[in-house]
Design a protein around this motif. Structure first.
Motif, short mmCIF file in Angstrom:
data_model
loop_
_atom_site.label_atom_id
_atom_site.label_comp_id
_atom_site.label_asym_id
_atom_site.label_seq_id
_atom_site.Cartn_x
_atom_site.Cartn_y
_atom_site.Cartn_z
N PRO A 12 41.46 75.00 39.81
CA PRO A 12 41.79 74.44 41.12
C PRO A 12 40.68 73.51 41.62
CG PRO A 12 40.99 76.69 41.36
CD PRO A 12 41.11 76.43 39.88
N GLU A 13 40.99 72.74 42.63
CA GLU A 13 40.03 71.80 43.19
C GLU A 13 38.80 72.53 43.75
OE1 GLU A 13 42.20 69.59 46.05
OE2 GLU A 13 43.32 68.44 44.56
N LEU A 14 37.67 71.86 43.69
CA LEU A 14 36.41 72.44 44.13
C LEU A 14 36.16 72.20 45.61
CD1 LEU A 14 34.45 71.10 41.09
CD2 LEU A 14 34.23 73.48 41.79
N TRP A 69 31.15 76.85 46.42
CA TRP A 69 31.93 77.24 47.60
C TRP A 69 31.23 76.79 48.87
CZ3 TRP A 69 36.77 79.00 47.70
CH2 TRP A 69 37.26 79.54 48.90
N THR A 82 35.58 81.76 35.99
CA THR A 82 36.90 81.27 36.38
C THR A 82 37.83 81.37 35.18
OG1 THR A 82 36.19 79.02 35.81
CG2 THR A 82 36.01 79.68 38.13
N LYS A 141 44.31 78.69 47.34
CA LYS A 141 44.46 77.93 46.09
C LYS A 141 43.18 77.91 45.27
CE LYS A 141 47.63 74.82 48.52
NZ LYS A 141 47.75 73.46 49.11
N SER A 142 42.04 77.83 45.93
CA SER A 142 40.76 77.67 45.23
C SER A 142 39.89 78.92 45.30
CB SER A 142 40.00 76.47 45.81
OG SER A 142 40.68 75.26 45.53
N TRP A 182 36.83 80.02 43.02
CA TRP A 182 35.51 79.40 43.12
C TRP A 182 34.56 80.22 43.99
CZ3 TRP A 182 34.25 76.52 39.43
CH2 TRP A 182 35.13 75.60 38.86
#
Length: 317
Positions: free
Chosen positions: A154-156, A54, A123, A69-70, A73
């Motif tokens: 989801p994208e990092l 993050w 996750t 969305k992420s 993380w």
């Protein structure tokens, strides 16, 4: 015993000690990482280094909904779960824990020690990150990080390693690109050697991600204070992080991503007490096309479905 040309290895029930002239490291089995990194009598770790996923969100991240969305993380970054530890000394692979320590004295030596920690992300679905430390004679530690790509995640925001140092740094010097840079904010930066005084934080009204430096060959952090009340030395001492094969990205701030994220205004940031270094193999762009919904350009995203590998060297000479 003279350990000049060998590593001194201490086999403990809860940790593995590795030392030599001017350095001593403790790899903890209980804490899941490098618990102590001591160079010339100075401790460099306040917490064990862990994978970091993050980076504090920006106005653009929030405007595009990336923070929602992420969001998982963020919890994966905050809580770490080490699921496996593998120790190899020279050519002998112990095959995981527990080690059979009854056959070893306090006079054991080696040419190379490797300790690999595997983390399972919190996750849904879960994936793994392995941090492998390799220590060679003389003290340099090569750290290799492998993130295993996983469908359905989801994208990092970032894929890196977080090192928290016990006290504030006086500053840092690095060889790389000038100024603050991100994957989509590198145009106009010049490659060179730059010296930064203190740990500057961008004075945004709402604290957010800042301070990243892309395409770095090495960075050297300097401190003059320790947490040892008996240490009255006061002389500057440094830790160098260098590229192993490819340049890396880094930030060096007095706050974690979570501390920046938690503050809604700059006056809510806590007292500066530590040095937080992030060494990253992948960084998401920050956008800035507008702050009301435009996403970062696709080439600056970090898909969670692909493997990520990067390496760096601590205490490089």
């Amino acid at each position: 015993m003279d350990y000049t040309n060998k590593l001194h290895v201490v086999y403990g029930d809860g940790s593995l000690g590795v030392g030599g002239a001017g350095f001593h490291y403790i790899f903890s089995y209980e804490r899941g990482g490098l618990e102590s990194l001591k160079l010339n009598g100075k401790e460099w770790l306040y917490r064990t280094p862990v994978p970091t996923f993050w980076r504090a969100t920006t106005d653009n991240d929030r405007g595009s909904g990336f923070n929602i969305k992420s969001a998982q993380w963020l919890s994966a970054d905050y809580f770490q779960k080490c699921t496996a530890i593998d120790v190899t000394v020279d050519d002998h692979d112990f095959g995981g824990l527990p080690l059979d320590n009854d056959h070893y004295s306090n006079e054991e030596t080696a040419d190379k020690v490797t300790v690999a920690y595997t983390f399972e992300t919190l996750t849904v679905p879960a994936t793994t990150v392995t941090m492998t430390y390799t220590v060679k004679v003389g003290g340099p530690i090569t750290v290799h990080v492998h993130y295993t790509g996983k469908e359905g995640l989801p994208e990092l925001p970032v894929m890196g390693v977080r090192l928290v140092m016990p006290t504030l740094a006086d500053g840092f010097e690095y060889q790389g690109l000038s100024g603050e840079t991100y994957p989509d904010r590198m145009a106009g930066a010049e490659h060179g050697v730059y010296q930064i005084k203190g740990l500057p934080v961008a004075k945004y009204l709402v604290p957010q991600e800042n301070g990243m430096h892309m395409a770095t060959d090495w960075v050297e952090v300097t401190r003059t204070t320790t947490q040892n009340n008996a240490d009255h030395d006061g002389q500057p001492f440094s830790l160098k992080v260098a590229k192993a094969d490819q340049p890396f990205a880094f930030s060096c701030l007095p706050y974690t991503a979570e501390e920046l994220e938690n503050a809604t205004h700059i006056e809510e940031l806590p007292l500066e007490r530590r040095t937080v270094m992030v060494i990253a193999g992948a960084v998401r762009g920050v956008g800035g096309i507008d702050s009301w919904g435009a996403d970062v350009e696709q080439r600056y995203h970090i898909p969670a479905t692909k493997d990520i590998d990067f390496s760096f060297v601590l205490n490089a000479k």
